[in-house]
Design a protein around this motif. Sequence first.
Motif, PDB file in Angstrom:
ATOM      1  N   GLU A 293     -40.202  30.866 -31.509  1.00 23.11           N
ATOM      2  CA  GLU A 293     -39.710  32.059 -32.216  1.00 23.11           C
ATOM      3  C   GLU A 293     -40.403  33.304 -31.670  1.00 23.11           C
ATOM      4  O   GLU A 293     -39.771  34.323 -31.404  1.00 23.11           O
ATOM      5  N   ARG A 294     -41.697  33.211 -31.503  1.00 22.27           N
ATOM      6  CA  ARG A 294     -42.485  34.360 -31.034  1.00 22.27           C
ATOM      7  C   ARG A 294     -42.229  34.674 -29.569  1.00 22.27           C
ATOM      8  O   ARG A 294     -42.424  35.820 -29.134  1.00 22.27           O
TER       9      ARG A 294
ATOM     10  N   ALA B  48     -39.372  34.536 -27.808  1.00 17.67           N
ATOM     11  CA  ALA B  48     -37.998  34.873 -27.425  1.00 17.67           C
ATOM     12  C   ALA B  48     -37.912  36.138 -26.563  1.00 17.67           C
ATOM     13  O   ALA B  48     -37.120  36.202 -25.622  1.00 17.67           O
ATOM     14  N   ASP B  49     -38.727  37.139 -26.866  1.00 17.61           N
ATOM     15  CA  ASP B  49     -38.645  38.403 -26.129  1.00 17.61           C
ATOM     16  C   ASP B  49     -39.457  38.408 -24.843  1.00 17.61           C
ATOM     17  O   ASP B  49     -39.272  39.292 -23.997  1.00 17.61           O
TER      18      ASP B  49
ATOM     19  N   THR C 208     -33.009  31.005 -24.156  1.00 20.05           N
ATOM     20  CA  THR C 208     -32.328  32.302 -24.100  1.00 20.05           C
ATOM     21  C   THR C 208     -30.971  32.218 -23.407  1.00 20.05           C
ATOM     22  O   THR C 208     -30.299  33.236 -23.252  1.00 20.05           O
TER      23      THR C 208
ATOM     24  N   ALA D 182     -35.449  27.148 -32.364  1.00 17.18           N
ATOM     25  CA  ALA D 182     -35.885  28.470 -32.796  1.00 17.18           C
ATOM     26  C   ALA D 182     -34.688  29.389 -33.033  1.00 17.18           C
ATOM     27  O   ALA D 182     -33.825  29.541 -32.162  1.00 17.18           O
ATOM     28  N   HIS D 183     -34.657  30.012 -34.183  1.00 14.25           N
ATOM     29  CA  HIS D 183     -33.545  30.899 -34.536  1.00 14.25           C
ATOM     30  C   HIS D 183     -33.440  32.077 -33.578  1.00 14.25           C
ATOM     31  O   HIS D 183     -32.346  32.466 -33.160  1.00 14.25           O
ATOM     32  N   SER D 184     -34.582  32.656 -33.193  1.00 12.07           N
ATOM     33  CA  SER D 184     -34.564  33.810 -32.301  1.00 12.07           C
ATOM     34  C   SER D 184     -34.030  33.453 -30.924  1.00 12.07           C
ATOM     35  O   SER D 184     -33.382  34.270 -30.265  1.00 12.07           O
TER      36      SER D 184
ATOM     37  N   ARG E  61     -30.215  33.102 -31.208  1.00 14.21           N
ATOM     38  CA  ARG E  61     -29.588  34.422 -31.261  1.00 14.21           C
ATOM     39  C   ARG E  61     -29.437  35.019 -29.866  1.00 14.21           C
ATOM     40  O   ARG E  61     -28.457  35.731 -29.589  1.00 14.21           O
ATOM     41  N   LYS E  62     -30.391  34.760 -28.978  1.00 16.12           N
ATOM     42  CA  LYS E  62     -30.292  35.246 -27.599  1.00 16.12           C
ATOM     43  C   LYS E  62     -29.062  34.648 -26.917  1.00 16.12           C
ATOM     44  O   LYS E  62     -28.316  35.352 -26.233  1.00 16.12           O
TER      45      LYS E  62
ATOM     46  N   CYS F 221     -28.833  26.783 -34.877  1.00 17.45           N
ATOM     47  CA  CYS F 221     -30.281  26.589 -34.984  1.00 17.45           C
ATOM     48  C   CYS F 221     -30.518  25.245 -35.650  1.00 17.45           C
ATOM     49  O   CYS F 221     -30.202  25.073 -36.836  1.00 17.45           O
TER      50      CYS F 221
END
Length: 279
Positions: free
Chosen positions: A12-13, A15-16, A53, A75-77, A80-81, A96
């Motif tokens: 989750e952390r 993703a970016d 991603t 991971a939800h994040s 979403r990617k 997810c």
Amino acid sequence: MFDKKTTRLHFERAADTYDASAVLQKEVANRLSGRLDYIKHSPKTVLDVGSGTGFITEDLLKRYPKSSIVALDLAHSMARKSQQLGGWFRKPLAVCADAEQLPLKADSIDLIISSLMLQWSNNLKQTFAGFHSVLAPNGLLLFSTLGPETLREMRESWAAVDDVPHTSHFLDMHEIGDALLQSGFINPVTDMEMITMTYTNVRQIMRDIKQIGANNSHSGRSKGLMGKQKLKDFETAYEQFKTDEGLYPATWEVIYGHAWVGEGLKLDNFDHVIPIQKV
């Protein structure tokens, strides 16, 4: 055994920051999806398990313009990617969920592709059995995962410092092949290659691993803060692997595999599968 809550939190952390550090993951994803060039298969519905991603999801959208593409990640994040890929009129369905407990109907998927996700499974046979269940007759599973030589430099260096697990335990090709057969798949094929990446310092290796969310989530890991001396001792131990060019290697054993679901071969009790022999 992995702590799933910790694994999910790490991804989750990440993703970016994932794409900037996932050099190996991109390369393996490209090599895995490239194998579809040599497989005659026209799937109606394709599932990317551990989509991250969306490296492979994006390729699937282009490769199978008439297929429904599903991107699934713990991971939800990350999911979403993947959901943001594609054009205005066609995007993947993002889900997810845990790969060990797929929330999908039986016989609903024609192709499952999974790149560098299976090493996070606590029960590979159960995971494969779930894949087998959702795959339609004559469905295909194509995957990559990590083998036991992965991060051997890091593992050996930490072993000189303490006896706490700092890296994961990875299954070898034969264990993976056995798990496929025991889960009901037929004609499994696996192969392996070694990929070595080099870094200017040891902390760069650790930083890249953290930025892709692949931090140690072993249930037996130390949960306290790492002391400066312990980290220094680890870096000193890693010096034995330093190359003549002054670089620090990190080895990755990448295992590739594929297997089929035979028509009428769905088995509920996959602990007692007798492999099908071709005549």
